[in-house]
Design an enzyme around this catalytic site. Structure first.
Site, PDB file in Angstrom:
ATOM      1  CG  ASP A  57      -7.199  -3.175 -21.372  1.00  0.00           C
ATOM      2  OD1 ASP A  57      -7.859  -2.224 -20.892  1.00  0.00           O
ATOM      3  OD2 ASP A  57      -7.284  -3.550 -22.559  1.00  0.00           O
TER       4      ASP A  57
ATOM      5  CG  ASP B  41      10.352  11.381 -10.869  1.00  0.00           C
ATOM      6  OD1 ASP B  41      10.596  10.174 -10.968  1.00  0.00           O
ATOM      7  OD2 ASP B  41      10.686  12.211 -11.736  1.00  0.00           O
TER       8      ASP B  41
ATOM      9  CG  ASP C  71      -7.943   0.890 -24.037  1.00  0.00           C
ATOM     10  OD1 ASP C  71      -7.372   0.075 -23.272  1.00  0.00           O
ATOM     11  OD2 ASP C  71      -7.973   2.111 -23.833  1.00  0.00           O
TER      12      ASP C  71
ATOM     13  CD  GLU D 222      13.889   8.286  -8.896  1.00  0.00           C
ATOM     14  OE1 GLU D 222      14.218   7.397  -9.681  1.00  0.00           O
ATOM     15  OE2 GLU D 222      13.478   9.399  -9.283  1.00  0.00           O
TER      16      GLU D 222
ATOM     17  CG  ASP E 118      -8.067   0.242 -17.774  1.00  0.00           C
ATOM     18  OD1 ASP E 118      -8.295  -0.509 -16.814  1.00  0.00           O
ATOM     19  OD2 ASP E 118      -8.458  -0.007 -18.941  1.00  0.00           O
TER      20      ASP E 118
ATOM     21  CG  HIS F  68       9.101   2.859 -13.191  1.00  0.00           C
ATOM     22  ND1 HIS F  68       9.275   3.061 -11.829  1.00  0.00           N
ATOM     23  CD2 HIS F  68       9.369   4.052 -13.776  1.00  0.00           C
ATOM     24  CE1 HIS F  68       9.609   4.311 -11.619  1.00  0.00           C
ATOM     25  NE2 HIS F  68       9.674   4.939 -12.780  1.00  0.00           N
ATOM     26  CG  ASP F  69      13.086   4.318 -13.332  1.00  0.00           C
ATOM     27  OD1 ASP F  69      12.460   4.525 -14.390  1.00  0.00           O
ATOM     28  OD2 ASP F  69      13.055   5.091 -12.362  1.00  0.00           O
TER      29      ASP F  69
ATOM     30  CG  ASN G 168     -10.984   0.325 -21.305  1.00  0.00           C
ATOM     31  OD1 ASN G 168      -9.912  -0.210 -21.585  1.00  0.00           O
ATOM     32  ND2 ASN G 168     -11.159   1.629 -21.356  1.00  0.00           N
TER      33      ASN G 168
ATOM     34  CG  ASP H 144       5.861   8.703  -9.154  1.00  0.00           C
ATOM     35  OD1 ASP H 144       6.698   9.591  -8.934  1.00  0.00           O
ATOM     36  OD2 ASP H 144       6.157   7.529  -9.445  1.00  0.00           O
TER      37      ASP H 144
END
Ligand code: GLC
Ligand code: CA
Length: 554
Positions: free
Chosen positions: A21, A203, A25, A257, A29, A329-330, A23, A98
Site C-alpha cells: 500500500d 483468464d 488507505d 489459463e 496499489d 492467487h487461486d 498511500n 491479465d
C-alpha cells in the site's frame, strides 16, 4: 514484430490489493508497486504478471471487470500505471496484464445495456436464452452449475430471458460467437499494447467458445457438469488465432489459463507453426492433495505430483513450452500443502528447487519467495473469497463447523491473498493504515526484512535458484528426464545439454533418507551447484526436505 525470448525468463505475479500500500488507505496499489520494483528486480526475475488492476466491483476481486481501459481507483490512475510500466522497463522487467474476456462484471456498461432488451447494440454481447417451459414456472435453459454459486443461469425480467454465468452471478459470460465482441477484445488488447505492455495472461481462455446447443450436462456432477460444453469449445482455435494476430503485430506473449485441459489438448494450442498461445497455466500440478478442486482434500501424494510434472515436461519437450508454478492467487500456499509448516525453511526452499529447474518459464507468486503460509481465520465470516464461502456453505454441510472451517483453512484462495509481509512492524509493513484484509500473524518471523538479512532464508534461496537457472544453458534449455519415479518421498530429475548433466534431488520427507545415483553417474565427478542446507551435503543422503543440485560436466 519479433517476440522477446520468454523462454529464458522468469516472472513474478502481483495480486495488487495485497502487495504493498503506497498511500496509506489499507489497500495495495500501483504506488506501492512502484516503490517495490527494485525489490522485484533484486529477485532475479525478468517480468511481472499483474492480476487484474482494472475497475471492478470485486465480486471476484478484479476478475469481474467493469471497465477494460482504466485502472481501479483503489490502485491508482492510468498515469501511475504508465509510471510503473516505464520504470519496470527501465529495470529490464516485462509487464504482462491479465486479460479477462470470458466474462465481464454485470456492472459493465455492455451488460447494463444488454439486459435492457433484445434490440440494442449490446443485446447479443452475452449468452441469453429463453426459459424452458416448466409445469408451473419457468426453468433455466439447461442444468449447468456455475463454478462459484448455484446454477449457471440468472433470470432477467426485462428480457424475460436467462443469461449464462459459468462463474459468479456477477460475471456474465460474453458471447464470443458475436464478431463485435471479438473486435472489442482486440481493441482492448491494442489499447494496452499501444501503451507498451508486453503480453497477456488470458483468464480461463479455454472457456470462451461454447457449444451453441448448450445441452444438459450430467446432473450429478456439481460445479463442472457443463464443462464438456464450454471448455475447449468448437470455435476456440479460430478465436485464439484472431487474437494471436493482434499480439503478433506487437511481439507480445500470450499465456493461457486452462483449467482441466489435458496435455494432449494443450498441445493443439502450444505447438506447431500455428501456435496460438506461448504457455499454458495447467492445473495438473495443483491436484496432488485433492480431487478436482482443493475443496475436496486428500493427503498429499508426491507420486501424483511427479506424474503431473513429468507428463507436462515430456509431452511439451521440443514441441511447446511450460509455465512452471506452484502458487498463484487461486490456490492456498504451497508450504502448507506440499511442504511442512514445521520444517518451514527446509520445505520452502526444497519446493523452490523442485520446480524452478524444470524446463519452462518459472512464475513466482507474491509472498511465495518468503515462504508465506496459509492463514487460519476463526470464523467463515472473516473469509471474503466467493469460492471459499460457497464451498463452506454448499459442501459437506453435514459435518461440524470446525471440520468445515478446517477444510477452508486448507483450501481457501484467501490464504494466498493476505497482505505481503514486508517487515515485523505494524501490519507487517504492508500499510500505515488499516489493512483491508487479515495479516497472517506469523509476519513477525516470516517477512522480507528479516529474510534479507539471513543468507540461508527462503528469499535468498529463491534468488540463488533464479541466478543459477539463468547462468546455466543446461537448466535453460536442456532436456528433462525423471529418475526413480516409483519413490514416494523423493523427486529426482535430470537436465541434460550437450553432454553436461545436472541432477536435481529433492526430499519430500520430514525424516532423513538415502538415494542412489542413476546408472552412469559417477559419484567422484559430481560437482555441487546448490543445496538448501548451509552445512555441506553428502551425496546419497538427504536431510529432512533437503534439496541437492549436482552437475556432471561434459
Ligand atoms: C481464473 C482466475 C480466478 C477467477 C476465475 C474467474 O481462474 O484466476 O481468480 O476467479 O478465473 O475469472
Ligand atoms: Ca492504497
Amino acid at each position: 514484430m519479433e517476440q522477446f525470448d520468454f523462454r529464458r525468463m522468469s516472472l513474478y505475479q502481483i495480486w495488487i490489493r495485497s502487495f504493498a500500500d503506497g498511500n496509506g488507505d489499507g489497500i495495495g496499489d500501483l504506488y506501492g508497486v512502484y516503490d517495490k520494483l527494485d525489490y522485484i528486480k533484486s529477485l532475479g526475475v525478468d517480468g511481472i504478471w499483474f492480476s487484474p488492476i482494472y475497475p471492478s466491483p470485486n465480486a471476484d476481486y478484479g476478475y469481474d471487470i467493469s471497465d477494460y481501459r482504466n485502472i481501479h481507483p483503489d490502485y491508482g490512475t492510468l498515469d501511475q500505471f504508465d509510471r510503473v510500466l516505464h520504470r519496470a522497463h527501465e529495470l529490464g522487467l516485462k509487464v504482462i496484464l491479465d486479460l479477462v474476456i470470458n466474462h465481464t462484471s454485470d456492472e459493465h456498461p455492455w451488460f447494463l445495456e444488454s439486459k435492457k432488451g433484445r434490440d440494442n447494440p449490446y443485446s447479443d454481447y452475452y449468452i441469453w436464452r429463453d426459459p424452458k417451459p416448466g409445469k408451473n414456472s419457468r426453468r433455466p435453459p439447461n442444468n449447468w452449475f456455475s463454478q462459484f454459486e448455484g446454477l449457471a443461469w440468472e433470470y432477467e425480467p426485462a428480457r424475460d430471458q436467462y443469461y449464462l454465468h459459468v462463474f459468479a452471478k456477477k460475471q456474465p459470460d460474453l458471447n464470443m460467437d458475436n464478431p463485435a465482441v471479438r473486435e472489442e477484445v482486440k481493441g482492448i488488447m491494442r489499447f494496452w499494447l499501444d501503451r507498451g505492455v508486453d503480453g497477456f495472461r488470458e483468464d480461463v481462455i479455454t472457456f470462451i467458445s461454447k457449444d451453441k446447443r448448450l445441452p444438459d450436462g450430467l446432473p450429478f456432477l456439481p460445479v463442472i457438469n457443463g464443462m464438456p460444453f464450454y471448455k475447449d469449445g468448437p470455435n476456440l482455435m479460430q478465436y485464439l488465432r484472431e487474437f494471436r494476430q493482434v499480439a503478433k503485430a506487437y511481439g507480445a506473449i500470450q499465456i493461457g489459463e486452462a483449467p482441466m485441459t489435458p496435455v494432449k489438448t494443450a498441445l493443439t494450442y502450444l505447438s506447431g507453426e500455428e501456435r496460438v498461445l506461448d504457455m499454458m497455466i495447467q492445473f495438473d500440478t495443483m491436484m496432488a492433495d485433492c480431487f478436482l478442486t482443493e475443496f475436496v482434500h486428500l493427503p498429499f501424494r508426491l507420486r501424483k505430483l511427479k506424474r503431473a510434472f513429468s507428463r507436462w515436461q515430456n509431452a511439451l519437450a521440443g514441441r511447446g513450452w511450460n509455465a512452471l508454478y506452484l502458487e498463484n492467487h487461486d490456490h492456498p500456499r504451497i508450504i502448507s500443502r506440499y511442504g511442512s509448516e514445521k520444517l518451514w525453511r527446509e520445505s520452502g526452499t526444497m519446493l523452490a528447487a523442485c520446480y524452478l529447474f524444470q524446463q519452462g518459464t518459472p512464475f513466482i507468486y507474491q509472498g511465495q519467495e518468503i515462504g508465506m503460509t496459509n492463514i487460519r481465520l476463526d470464523t467463515i465470516d472473516k473469509y471474503i473469497d466467493i469460492a471459499s464461502i460457497r464451498a463452506y456453505h454448499a459442501y459437506f454441510t453435514h459435518q461440524s463447523k470446525e471440520k468445515r472451517l478446517r477444510r477452508v483453512h486448507q483450501s481457501s484462495r484467501d490464504s494466498a491473498r493476505t497482505p505481503v509481509q514486508w517487515t515485523d512492524g505494524p501490519n507487517a509493513g504492508f500499510t500505515t493504515g488499516t489493512p483491508w484484509f487479515h495479516v497472517n500473524p506469523n509476519y513477525t518471523a516470516v517477512n522480507v526484512a528479516a529474510e534479507e538479512k539471513d543468507p540461508s532464508s527462503i528469499l535468498n534461496f529463491y534468488r540463488r535458484c533464479l541466478a543459477l537457472r539463468k547462468s546455466s544453458e543446461t537448466l535453460l534449455s536442456g532436456t528433462y528426464r525423471e529418475y526413480q519415479a516409483w519413490r514416494g518421498k523423493l523427486y529426482m530429475y535430470e537436465r541434460c545439454y550437450e553432454g553436461e548433466r545436472i541432477l536435481v534431488i529433492c526430499s519430500f520427507s520430514p525424516l532423513p533418507q538415502g538415494y542412489r545415483l542413476p546408472k552412469g553417474y559417477k559419484k567422484e565427478l559430481a560437482e555441487l551447484l546448490l543445496c538448501n542446507y548451509a552445512e555441506t551435503p553428502s551425496l546419497g543422503r538427504l536431510r529432512p526436505y533437503e534439496a541437492q543440485v549436482y552437475q556432471w560436466k561434459a
